[in-house]
Design a protein around this motif. Structure first.
Motif, PDB file in Angstrom:
ATOM      1  N   THR A  53     -44.217 -50.867  32.625  1.00 60.79           N
ATOM      2  CA  THR A  53     -45.137 -49.749  32.408  1.00 60.79           C
ATOM      3  C   THR A  53     -44.946 -49.183  30.997  1.00 60.79           C
ATOM      4  O   THR A  53     -45.925 -48.936  30.275  1.00 60.79           O
ATOM      5  CB  THR A  53     -44.881 -48.654  33.472  1.00 60.79           C
ATOM      6  N   LEU A  54     -43.695 -49.028  30.592  1.00 64.74           N
ATOM      7  CA  LEU A  54     -43.409 -48.502  29.254  1.00 64.74           C
ATOM      8  C   LEU A  54     -43.993 -49.427  28.171  1.00 64.74           C
ATOM      9  O   LEU A  54     -44.618 -48.965  27.210  1.00 64.74           O
ATOM     10  CB  LEU A  54     -41.885 -48.363  29.093  1.00 64.74           C
ATOM     11  N   ILE A  55     -43.808 -50.736  28.354  1.00 64.74           N
ATOM     12  CA  ILE A  55     -44.344 -51.705  27.378  1.00 64.74           C
ATOM     13  C   ILE A  55     -45.879 -51.597  27.314  1.00 64.74           C
ATOM     14  O   ILE A  55     -46.471 -51.587  26.229  1.00 64.74           O
ATOM     15  CB  ILE A  55     -43.932 -53.152  27.785  1.00 64.74           C
ATOM     16  N   GLN A  56     -46.504 -51.491  28.490  1.00 66.45           N
ATOM     17  CA  GLN A  56     -47.977 -51.422  28.509  1.00 66.45           C
ATOM     18  C   GLN A  56     -48.492 -50.145  27.843  1.00 66.45           C
ATOM     19  O   GLN A  56     -49.546 -50.150  27.204  1.00 66.45           O
ATOM     20  CB  GLN A  56     -48.481 -51.513  29.943  1.00 66.45           C
ATOM     21  N   LEU A  57     -47.744 -49.055  28.002  1.00 65.78           N
ATOM     22  CA  LEU A  57     -48.153 -47.801  27.350  1.00 65.78           C
ATOM     23  C   LEU A  57     -48.073 -47.932  25.829  1.00 65.78           C
ATOM     24  O   LEU A  57     -48.963 -47.488  25.108  1.00 65.78           O
ATOM     25  CB  LEU A  57     -47.259 -46.644  27.816  1.00 65.78           C
ATOM     26  N   ILE A  58     -47.003 -48.573  25.353  1.00 65.90           N
ATOM     27  CA  ILE A  58     -46.842 -48.722  23.891  1.00 65.90           C
ATOM     28  C   ILE A  58     -47.884 -49.710  23.347  1.00 65.90           C
ATOM     29  O   ILE A  58     -48.390 -49.558  22.233  1.00 65.90           O
ATOM     30  CB  ILE A  58     -45.413 -49.197  23.535  1.00 65.90           C
ATOM     31  N   ALA A  59     -48.212 -50.724  24.173  1.00 64.54           N
ATOM     32  CA  ALA A  59     -49.225 -51.703  23.742  1.00 64.54           C
ATOM     33  C   ALA A  59     -50.633 -51.108  23.783  1.00 64.54           C
ATOM     34  O   ALA A  59     -51.567 -51.686  23.241  1.00 64.54           O
ATOM     35  CB  ALA A  59     -49.155 -52.927  24.641  1.00 64.54           C
ATOM     36  N   GLY A  60     -50.781 -49.970  24.450  1.00 62.56           N
ATOM     37  CA  GLY A  60     -52.098 -49.338  24.550  1.00 62.56           C
ATOM     38  C   GLY A  60     -52.961 -49.914  25.668  1.00 62.56           C
ATOM     39  O   GLY A  60     -54.155 -49.617  25.745  1.00 62.56           O
ATOM     40  N   THR A  61     -52.361 -50.723  26.565  1.00 63.00           N
ATOM     41  CA  THR A  61     -53.147 -51.288  27.672  1.00 63.00           C
ATOM     42  C   THR A  61     -53.096 -50.395  28.917  1.00 63.00           C
ATOM     43  O   THR A  61     -53.815 -50.638  29.870  1.00 63.00           O
ATOM     44  CB  THR A  61     -52.669 -52.714  28.033  1.00 63.00           C
ATOM     45  N   GLU A  62     -52.216 -49.419  28.943  1.00 68.20           N
ATOM     46  CA  GLU A  62     -52.227 -48.370  29.969  1.00 68.20           C
ATOM     47  C   GLU A  62     -52.186 -47.020  29.241  1.00 68.20           C
ATOM     48  O   GLU A  62     -51.679 -46.944  28.112  1.00 68.20           O
ATOM     49  CB  GLU A  62     -50.996 -48.465  30.898  1.00 68.20           C
ATOM     50  N   GLN A  63     -52.732 -45.981  29.912  1.00 72.27           N
ATOM     51  CA  GLN A  63     -52.744 -44.665  29.270  1.00 72.27           C
ATOM     52  C   GLN A  63     -51.763 -43.710  29.949  1.00 72.27           C
ATOM     53  O   GLN A  63     -51.555 -43.774  31.165  1.00 72.27           O
ATOM     54  CB  GLN A  63     -54.142 -44.053  29.336  1.00 72.27           C
ATOM     55  N   LEU A  64     -51.187 -42.830  29.124  1.00 72.30           N
ATOM     56  CA  LEU A  64     -50.256 -41.817  29.631  1.00 72.30           C
ATOM     57  C   LEU A  64     -50.966 -40.784  30.485  1.00 72.30           C
ATOM     58  O   LEU A  64     -52.141 -40.493  30.251  1.00 72.30           O
ATOM     59  CB  LEU A  64     -49.673 -41.039  28.447  1.00 72.30           C
ATOM     60  N   ASN A  65     -50.236 -40.204  31.442  1.00 76.17           N
ATOM     61  CA  ASN A  65     -50.734 -39.017  32.132  1.00 76.17           C
ATOM     62  C   ASN A  65     -50.164 -37.749  31.505  1.00 76.17           C
ATOM     63  O   ASN A  65     -50.763 -36.683  31.565  1.00 76.17           O
ATOM     64  CB  ASN A  65     -50.353 -39.044  33.610  1.00 76.17           C
ATOM     65  N   GLU A  66     -48.948 -37.875  30.958  1.00 75.71           N
ATOM     66  CA  GLU A  66     -48.316 -36.708  30.305  1.00 75.71           C
ATOM     67  C   GLU A  66     -47.629 -37.169  29.037  1.00 75.71           C
ATOM     68  O   GLU A  66     -47.179 -38.310  28.959  1.00 75.71           O
ATOM     69  CB  GLU A  66     -47.218 -36.100  31.205  1.00 75.71           C
ATOM     70  N   GLY A  67     -47.481 -36.229  28.103  1.00 73.31           N
ATOM     71  CA  GLY A  67     -46.691 -36.504  26.915  1.00 73.31           C
ATOM     72  C   GLY A  67     -47.473 -37.215  25.829  1.00 73.31           C
ATOM     73  O   GLY A  67     -48.709 -37.230  25.835  1.00 73.31           O
ATOM     74  N   GLN A  68     -46.728 -37.811  24.910  1.00 74.55           N
ATOM     75  CA  GLN A  68     -47.363 -38.377  23.716  1.00 74.55           C
ATOM     76  C   GLN A  68     -46.630 -39.626  23.227  1.00 74.55           C
ATOM     77  O   GLN A  68     -45.404 -39.709  23.324  1.00 74.55           O
ATOM     78  CB  GLN A  68     -47.305 -37.319  22.609  1.00 74.55           C
ATOM     79  N   ILE A  69     -47.406 -40.582  22.734  1.00 79.37           N
ATOM     80  CA  ILE A  69     -46.824 -41.734  22.040  1.00 79.37           C
ATOM     81  C   ILE A  69     -47.437 -41.790  20.649  1.00 79.37           C
ATOM     82  O   ILE A  69     -48.667 -41.798  20.502  1.00 79.37           O
ATOM     83  CB  ILE A  69     -47.116 -43.059  22.778  1.00 79.37           C
ATOM     84  N   ARG A  70     -46.578 -41.788  19.648  1.00 76.57           N
ATOM     85  CA  ARG A  70     -47.056 -41.947  18.271  1.00 76.57           C
ATOM     86  C   ARG A  70     -46.559 -43.282  17.732  1.00 76.57           C
ATOM     87  O   ARG A  70     -45.399 -43.635  17.938  1.00 76.57           O
ATOM     88  CB  ARG A  70     -46.552 -40.805  17.380  1.00 76.57           C
ATOM     89  N   ILE A  71     -47.459 -44.022  17.110  1.00 79.84           N
ATOM     90  CA  ILE A  71     -47.099 -45.276  16.468  1.00 79.84           C
ATOM     91  C   ILE A  71     -47.297 -45.071  14.971  1.00 79.84           C
ATOM     92  O   ILE A  71     -48.399 -44.699  14.547  1.00 79.84           O
ATOM     93  CB  ILE A  71     -48.000 -46.457  16.939  1.00 79.84           C
TER      94      ILE A  71
END
Ligand SMILES: Nc1ncnc2c1ncn2[C@@H]1O[C@H](COP(=O)(O)OP(=O)(O)OP(=O)(O)O)[C@@H](O)[C@H]1O
Length: 270
Positions: A53-71
């Motif tokens: 799940t973490l990998i998919q969130l960083i890859a942008g293929t799944e979306q977060l429900n909370e918080g933030q990811i900055r690339i």
């Protein structure tokens, strides 16, 4: 548990308070994590702890429900798919199906993010493909169809395809699962050489803690969707942490050549 969390380099990935649910199931809770440019992180944890799940969130293929990811300092949602695919490549455990496409054609598909709407590339894509085939010892197999290769050779082609993509960040999800120990080592050494040449950043989900300790500079441990440990192999891999994360009693020994911790399994004789 270890709290050594970040390297000194600038963050390529910066994750704050990340949460992800699938329906009622919370797969990740409040994850904070920073990955520096050029780092090699291993992500470990029991089945179902949220690694993919973490990998998919960083890859942008799944979306977060909370918080933030900055690339690279920008919110992940602000990138187009094509921008992300120029920056991030993803390799799964069985990277390519056994189809009849020749090796070279498959590796060329890695150049897709650099093609214009006519499917043409203005840069030196053919040279990149030639170089990657050579670096991975695939030149002689270039005309062979994928379905005439062994699983280990096919995974090497999958690596060639992501190399041809020339990403800054490579995400790997259990890339060595189906490889025998020789191919596992070869795969990790090829990655290591590529990283040294191109200063790419690697995040690899690995079930094999010994392989993670041998190759990764840092390890993130997940348990039940929470980040329960971050540190170097030295600080993270010890009896207490392994029991806490995996609920098994290990025997930790020092690698005779590299002086890093390695894990032996104990039969539970209590
Ligand atoms: N698409 C999905 N829909 C519903 N639940 C999901 C989905 N993907 C993952 N989950 C659930 O989220 C949790 C985390 O799954 P994830 O695949 O991220 O774990 P993992 O650590 O990669 O596991 P494994 O080591 O078994 O591959 C699990 O409970 C899983 O069942």
């Amino acid at each position: 548990m270890s709290s050594s969390t970040r390297s000194n380099s600038t963050s390529l990935i910066s994750i704050k308070g990340a949460g992800k649910s699938y329906g009622n199931h919370q797969a990740l809770h409040n994850v904070d994590w920073h990955v520096g440019e050029g780092d090699w992180w291993g992500v470990v944890g029991p089945n179902g702890s949220g690694k993919s799940t973490l990998i998919q969130l960083i890859a942008g293929t799944e979306q977060l429900n909370e918080g933030q990811i900055r690339i690279d300092g920008r919110d992940i949602g602000s990138y187009s798919r094509k921008d992300l695919s120029r920056m991030i490549a993803v390799l799964q455990q069985d990277g390519l199906p056994a189809i009849s496409y020749p090796v070279r054609d498959v590796v060329e598909m890695g150049r897709y993010p650099y093609q214009n709407w006519l499917g043409r590339e203005t840069g030196d894509g053919a040279l990149v493909v030639d170089r990657v085939l050579q670096d991975l010892g695939l030149t002689e197999l270039a005309d062979r169809p994928l379905d005439a290769l062994s699983g280990g050779q096919r995974q090497r082609v999958a690596l060639a395809k992501v190399m041809a993509q020339e990403p800054r960040l490579l995400l790997l999800d259990e890339p060595t699962t189906f490889l025998d120990i020789k191919y596992q080592l070869q795969f990790m050494e090829l990655l290591s050489a590529w990283r040294q040449r191109n200063n790419i950043t690697i995040v690899a989900v690995l079930h094999d803690l010994n392989l993670a300790a041998l190759f990764c500079d840092h390890i993130l441990a997940l348990r039940e969707g929470m980040a329960v440990g971050k540190g170097t192999p030295h600080t993270l891999i010890n009896d207490e942490n392994i029991q806490d994360i995996f609920r098994v009693k290990p025997a930790i020994v020092s690698h005779p050549d590299h002086a890093i911790p390695q894990l032996l399994l104990r039969r539970d004789i209590d």
